[in-house]
Design an enzyme around this catalytic site. Structure first.
Site, PDB file in Angstrom:
ATOM      1  N   LYS A 174       0.440  -0.786   0.136  1.00 33.93           N
ATOM      2  CA  LYS A 174      -0.223  -0.140  -0.191  1.00 33.93           C
ATOM      3  C   LYS A 174       0.742   1.213   0.054  1.00 33.93           C
ATOM      4  O   LYS A 174       1.163   1.794   1.413  1.00 33.93           O
ATOM      5  CB  LYS A 174      -0.924   0.018   1.610  1.00 33.93           C
TER       6      LYS A 174
HETATM    7  C1  LIG Z   1      -6.314  -0.085  -3.847  1.00 36.09           C
HETATM    8  C2  LIG Z   1      -7.517  -0.478  -3.129  1.00 36.09           C
HETATM    9  N1  LIG Z   1      -7.903  -1.460  -2.802  1.00 36.09           N
HETATM   10  C3  LIG Z   1      -8.698  -1.925  -1.617  1.00 36.09           C
HETATM   11  C4  LIG Z   1      -8.796  -1.463  -0.767  1.00 36.09           C
HETATM   12  C5  LIG Z   1      -9.383  -2.449   0.789  1.00 36.09           C
HETATM   13  O1  LIG Z   1      -8.314  -2.914   2.051  1.00 36.09           O
HETATM   14  P1  LIG Z   1      -8.616  -2.624   3.291  1.00 36.09           P
HETATM   15  O2  LIG Z   1     -10.116  -3.496   3.107  1.00 36.09           O
HETATM   16  O3  LIG Z   1      -7.545  -2.930   3.956  1.00 36.09           O
HETATM   17  O4  LIG Z   1      -8.825  -0.952   2.833  1.00 36.09           O
HETATM   18  C6  LIG Z   1      -8.037  -0.485  -0.120  1.00 36.09           C
HETATM   19  C7  LIG Z   1      -8.317   0.464   1.030  1.00 36.09           C
HETATM   20  O5  LIG Z   1      -7.460   0.744   1.347  1.00 36.09           O
HETATM   21  C8  LIG Z   1      -7.897   0.855  -1.698  1.00 36.09           C
HETATM   22  O6  LIG Z   1      -7.437   1.178  -1.427  1.00 36.09           O
END
Ligand SMILES: Cc1ncc(COP(=O)(O)O)c(C=O)c1O
Length: 356
Positions: A174
């Site tokens: 991330k």
């Molecule tokens: C690109 C992306 N995909 C998926 C998610 C969902 O991830 P999470 O459930 O860990 O927040 C997020 C959010 O953080 C995101 O930015």
């Protein structure tokens, strides 16, 4: 919530925690600043997390804190960000931040980035000469895709922008840089009157939204793209998979064609910010009956029962921030100290990384 031009702020009334955790200390929000020549501003060298803390009858509870912090550490590892922080340091700091915030519920944002050594500056792409800086901030964030979205669903499009390829920018980390791709997807959606865009991967299979994972319900089976479709290993995605297990629903991770979105019985997004948000149309094609589907509703209900502390989660998903702490008149634990793990729940089994 978004105006047609997309210029509306993403939370109507924002309450911000006035302290920020910085490299082991709490500083004032106003003092949490960086130099404009910091490496991160020019080359996107950051990794971050987004974590929700929910209001419960037992006080604020952080949802899947350790799993988020494990992903944070994993993201840093991918980008060779070497530091001495441990998962407990980050978890403890977050708990203490929420305690100090006096917020009943909030969104927690840890960020680790390449900064600037002002005495011995370095300006090239090579990140190694630049010092790392770590901050954790918090604010109260409303419903990310609008107040009505959770019940009524959102209208979305398939983006003309593809998701990142696994060997260009890894979606499983991330990183701030990944969100330039997300911004292209989001801006295109907004200027065309949609709440969100869904990106396809480089092979044309469904990947994810700009900030959410996606689920496709067809013939009673819940499907979601595998990590090999360049999706973030979402913590909410993992929660949905486990909730489906609890509900006795069949869940499959498999490559999904674009057209399968149009003919699905139900579609929904999952994410920390978006939580569980139904999708009622894609490219102006109505999904199912154009309303939140029954299976989506069941998953959503169980998710919110768990996050509000009303239902036992399938694991140690909630870290109760004020519990066991000696709470003083001002609502703070007396002499609370970052590094204490006294109020952290036992370590949960860490979220498997990357391979599925
Ligand atoms: C690109 C992306 N995909 C998926 C998610 C969902 O991830 P999470 O459930 O860990 O927040 C997020 C959010 O953080 C995101 O930015």
């Amino acid at each position: 919530m978004f105006t047609p031009s997309g210029t509306a702020k993403d939370a109507a009334k924002m309450r911000i925690c006035d302290v920020v955790w910085h490299d082991g200390e709490f500083i004032k929000w106003d003092d949490a600043r960086v130099h404009v020549m910091s490496h991160v501003l020019h080359y996107g060298s950051s990794v971050f997390e987004g974590i929700r803390c929910y209001k419960t009858k037992r006080g604020p509870a952080i949802f899947r804190l350790r799993e988020h912090m494990q992903r944070f550490l994993n993201s840093a590892k991918v980008y060779r960000m070497e530091h001495d922080w441990t998962i407990d340091d980050f978890c403890d700091a977050s708990v203490e931040l929420v305690r100090r915030s006096e917020l009943d519920q909030c969104y927690i944002r840890p960020i680790l980035f390449r900064s600037l050594d002002e005495e011995h500056p370095a300006f090239g792409v090579n990140p190694f000469p630049n010092p790392l800086a770590c901050y954790i901030g918090a604010w109260d964030w409303g419903k990310y895709l609008g107040d009505e979205a959770i019940d009524k669903g959102v209208d979305v499009c398939v983006s003309s922008w593809n998701r990142l390829t696994p060997n260009s920018l890894p979606a499983m980390a991330k990183s701030g840089a990944n969100y330039m791709n997300s911004q292209l997807i989001k801006m295109e959606a907004l200027v065309n009157g949609f709440a969100e865009g869904i990106a396809l991967d480089d092979r044309g299979y469904v990947s994810e939204g700009s900030g959410e994972n996606i689920f496709v319900v067809s013939n009673g089976i819940v499907n979601t793209p595998p990590l090999s479709s360049s999706v973030l290993p979402g913590i909410t995605r993992d929660s949905v998979i486990k909730i489906c297990g609890e509900l006795g629903l069949t869940i499959k991770e498999r490559a999904i064609q674009r057209a399968a979105l149009y003919v699905a019985d139900e579609l929904f997004f999952s994410g920390t910010a978006a939580e569980i948000t139904p999708i009622r149309s894609v490219d102006r094609i109505t999904i199912g009956n154009g309303r939140r589907g029954d299976i989506t509703e069941k998953i959503q209900n169980m998710f919110f029962e768990i996050t509000s502390g009303e239902r036992q989660a399938p694991g140690d998903w909630l870290t109760y921030v004020r519990e066991e702490a000696k709470v003083g008149n001002n609502g703070f634990k007396a002499e609370s100290k970052v590094g204490s793990s006294s109020v952290i729940e036992p370590a949960t089994k860490l979220h498997a990384a990357g391979i599925k």
